[in-house]
Design a protein around this motif. Sequence first.
Motif, mmCIF file in Angstrom:
data_model
loop_
_atom_site.group_PDB
_atom_site.id
_atom_site.type_symbol
_atom_site.label_atom_id
_atom_site.label_comp_id
_atom_site.label_asym_id
_atom_site.label_seq_id
_atom_site.Cartn_x
_atom_site.Cartn_y
_atom_site.Cartn_z
ATOM 1 N N VAL A 178 -16.003 -29.641 -8.761
ATOM 2 C CA VAL A 178 -15.833 -29.984 -7.353
ATOM 3 C C VAL A 178 -15.448 -28.752 -6.544
ATOM 4 C CG1 VAL A 178 -14.507 -31.362 -5.712
ATOM 5 C CG2 VAL A 178 -15.192 -32.358 -7.901
ATOM 6 N N SER A 179 -14.435 -28.031 -7.035
ATOM 7 C CA SER A 179 -13.926 -26.876 -6.288
ATOM 8 C C SER A 179 -13.595 -25.690 -7.175
ATOM 9 C CB SER A 179 -12.667 -27.278 -5.516
ATOM 10 O OG SER A 179 -11.614 -27.585 -6.427
ATOM 11 N N GLY A 180 -13.489 -25.913 -8.496
ATOM 12 C CA GLY A 180 -13.045 -24.853 -9.393
ATOM 13 C C GLY A 180 -11.540 -24.688 -9.412
ATOM 14 N N GLU A 181 -10.824 -25.509 -8.630
ATOM 15 C CA GLU A 181 -9.362 -25.410 -8.581
ATOM 16 C C GLU A 181 -8.691 -26.144 -9.745
ATOM 17 O OE1 GLU A 181 -7.328 -23.764 -6.513
ATOM 18 O OE2 GLU A 181 -8.885 -22.900 -5.252
ATOM 19 N N ILE A 182 -9.450 -26.746 -10.594
ATOM 20 C CA ILE A 182 -9.065 -27.458 -11.823
ATOM 21 C C ILE A 182 -8.506 -28.855 -11.534
ATOM 22 C CG2 ILE A 182 -7.660 -27.425 -13.937
ATOM 23 C CD1 ILE A 182 -9.980 -25.390 -13.876
ATOM 24 N N GLY A 183 -7.492 -28.979 -10.686
ATOM 25 C CA GLY A 183 -6.918 -30.288 -10.407
ATOM 26 C C GLY A 183 -7.950 -31.251 -9.844
ATOM 27 N N GLU A 184 -8.662 -30.827 -8.804
ATOM 28 C CA GLU A 184 -9.700 -31.677 -8.202
ATOM 29 C C GLU A 184 -10.833 -31.944 -9.193
ATOM 30 O OE1 GLU A 184 -9.815 -30.504 -3.557
ATOM 31 O OE2 GLU A 184 -10.091 -28.848 -4.964
ATOM 32 N N ASP A 185 -11.111 -30.978 -10.033
ATOM 33 C CA ASP A 185 -12.188 -31.134 -11.001
ATOM 34 C C ASP A 185 -11.834 -32.183 -12.051
ATOM 35 O OD1 ASP A 185 -13.772 -28.970 -9.812
ATOM 36 O OD2 ASP A 185 -12.170 -27.695 -10.551
ATOM 37 N N PHE A 186 -10.585 -32.187 -12.503
ATOM 38 C CA PHE A 186 -10.160 -33.208 -13.461
ATOM 39 C C PHE A 186 -10.060 -34.574 -12.790
ATOM 40 C CE2 PHE A 186 -9.077 -29.852 -16.462
ATOM 41 C CZ PHE A 186 -9.345 -30.465 -17.670
ATOM 42 N N ALA A 187 -9.661 -34.619 -11.531
ATOM 43 C CA ALA A 187 -9.627 -35.898 -10.815
ATOM 44 C C ALA A 187 -11.025 -36.502 -10.769
ATOM 45 C CB ALA A 187 -9.076 -35.695 -9.402
ATOM 46 N N ALA A 188 -12.036 -35.669 -10.519
ATOM 47 C CA ALA A 188 -13.421 -36.149 -10.515
ATOM 48 C C ALA A 188 -13.833 -36.621 -11.906
ATOM 49 C CB ALA A 188 -14.353 -35.045 -10.031
ATOM 50 N N TYR A 189 -13.409 -35.893 -12.944
ATOM 51 C CA TYR A 189 -13.728 -36.293 -14.320
ATOM 52 C C TYR A 189 -13.155 -37.680 -14.615
ATOM 53 C CZ TYR A 189 -12.993 -36.980 -19.257
ATOM 54 O OH TYR A 189 -12.946 -37.558 -20.500
ATOM 55 N N PHE A 190 -11.874 -37.892 -14.279
ATOM 56 C CA PHE A 190 -11.251 -39.192 -14.551
ATOM 57 C C PHE A 190 -11.974 -40.312 -13.809
ATOM 58 C CE2 PHE A 190 -7.370 -36.671 -15.627
ATOM 59 C CZ PHE A 190 -7.196 -37.167 -16.908
ATOM 60 N N ALA A 191 -12.347 -40.064 -12.560
ATOM 61 C CA ALA A 191 -12.971 -41.106 -11.746
ATOM 62 C C ALA A 191 -14.361 -41.467 -12.249
ATOM 63 C CB ALA A 191 -13.036 -40.654 -10.289
ATOM 64 N N TYR A 192 -15.156 -40.469 -12.615
ATOM 65 C CA TYR A 192 -16.560 -40.714 -12.930
ATOM 66 C C TYR A 192 -16.851 -40.874 -14.421
ATOM 67 C CZ TYR A 192 -17.093 -39.472 -8.054
ATOM 68 O OH TYR A 192 -16.982 -39.444 -6.693
ATOM 69 N N SER A 193 -16.157 -40.104 -15.267
ATOM 70 C CA SER A 193 -16.460 -40.178 -16.701
ATOM 71 C C SER A 193 -15.641 -41.244 -17.416
ATOM 72 C CB SER A 193 -16.222 -38.818 -17.365
ATOM 73 O OG SER A 193 -17.330 -37.982 -17.180
ATOM 74 N N GLU A 194 -14.387 -41.428 -16.996
ATOM 75 C CA GLU A 194 -13.531 -42.399 -17.667
ATOM 76 C C GLU A 194 -13.297 -43.650 -16.830
ATOM 77 O OE1 GLU A 194 -10.073 -40.946 -19.589
ATOM 78 O OE2 GLU A 194 -11.178 -39.446 -20.749
#
Length: 294
Positions: A140-156
């Motif tokens: 999403v941004s490369g900032e890690i936090g937002e990227d993991f938030a996207a992972y949780f929402a879409y993958s899990e």
Amino acid sequence: MTERKDKILRGLMCDGEVSFAVADTTGLVNEAIRIHGLSALSAAALGRTLTAAAYLCSSLKEESGALSVSVKGDGVGGSIYVSGDKSLHMRGYIENPQAELAPNALGKLDVGGCVGKNGTLTVVRDDGQNVPFVGTTPLVSGEIGEDFAAYFAYSEQLPTALAVGVKIGTDGTCLGAGGVFLQPMPGASEESIRFVEENIAKFGAVSSILQEKTPEQLLSEYFGEVQFYTLFPEYKCNCSRNYIEGVLAALGEKELRDTIAEQGRIEVHCHYCNSDYTFTPQDVEEIVRRGRSK
């Protein structure tokens, strides 16, 4: 003064409708800095990933559970790799340990530029059943936090509000690192979801908070008295000379002898702990001998 130990506090709040975790990973990040000689920027990028991966590992169900994370962007830091297990033995590395960039528009370490915005975050999780779950989402941004938030929402399909951060001092050591994770449980009320959204906003400077406060103090100050249990992550690689010998033995006698004939020795480097293992022709003959005797 006793040295603070890394911790992850986990529990439920909002009458059991919200799962929470507060992680202090300052020690993890400092060990990564020591092993890999990280620049401040590389330490921040790898440290945030280690923190999020430790949180993921803290929810593994089986004792033999394990997990790996790869963040592959187009930034100056190159790819990031982190592995861990149910015991919260964490390890990781970044391809460019000495990445440097000017501060971002907010005057902070430009982690987004280090990681890059074009790429993927992949999580491979094995809960001990030898049937790994693989989830990949675009960065999403490369900032890690937002990227993991996207992972949780879409993958899990588990919307998760999180804040992760790493604060590096002028001497290059980590002063504070960790994160806060708030996850509404399935069927959570609108009130609980609003509680999550409103409270995660308080942790924009979570690393500075953890520099000053223990996870217990943070939890008490921001959320009041809640029940929790404590887990203890640590930086620990699972490689050893015996382990590497087992890997070499699996290659087979011909492959080993061919490599020795070409190179005179076999050298193996572990990226996670920055260790080198050298095997002489005599070592290889011993590995072959033991393999034959089994």
